[in-house]
Design a protein around this motif. Sequence first.
Motif: not given
Length: 201
Positions: A72-80, A89-101
């Motif tokens: 999703a991030l490669e495709a252009g998403a800016t939040f997940l 999974l939350a910790k992994y997404i946060l490690s990418k410095d991307v907002p997660i809801f």
Amino acid sequence: MTQLIAIIRGVEAENILEITEGLLEAGVDTLEVSLSNEQQGLECIRTIKIAYGNQLNLGAGTVISEQQADKALEAGATFLITPGWDKELAKYILSKDVPIFPGVFSPGEIMQAASLGIETVKLFPVSDLGSSFIKNVKGPFPNMKFMAVGGVTHNNIAELKNAGCSYFAIGSDLVPRGATKKDKEKIKKNAEGYIKLLEEV
């Protein structure tokens, strides 16, 4: 990010630009493209990103794995957005410095999200949790922001906002599942109606 978030699900990439255009014209600048059909969702994200990348907040929803998050991030998403709570999974997404809801359904899950520094969680399905639940958890979590998802309609959005929700992600009642180019004006009208309701609360 606007209070109103449009959930795109089951839409073919060839129809997505007109739908996005209608939402933007109505004043909705935050879109969540579901990955429930992963390939279809990723194609929509890529298409929107190329055409409107600088004009909106573009996210991916129904993210259930690290692999999907990466795609999703490669495709252009800016939040997940995830459908439920998965701490790793939350910790992994946060490690990418991307907002997660992340999706949550209990005070325990809200507390785990808060412990990771997450500031906004998705209450899902909010129609099952109800406004009394939202009011009650606002007490121990006064700084947490809540995104209402799952069953948000014209009939309950004011109640949910008054209960303490800050954001409202709406799917088929805003953008019908499998919508096409022909639905642009209907979607625009739907969005304008919801925005008016939120302004009146």
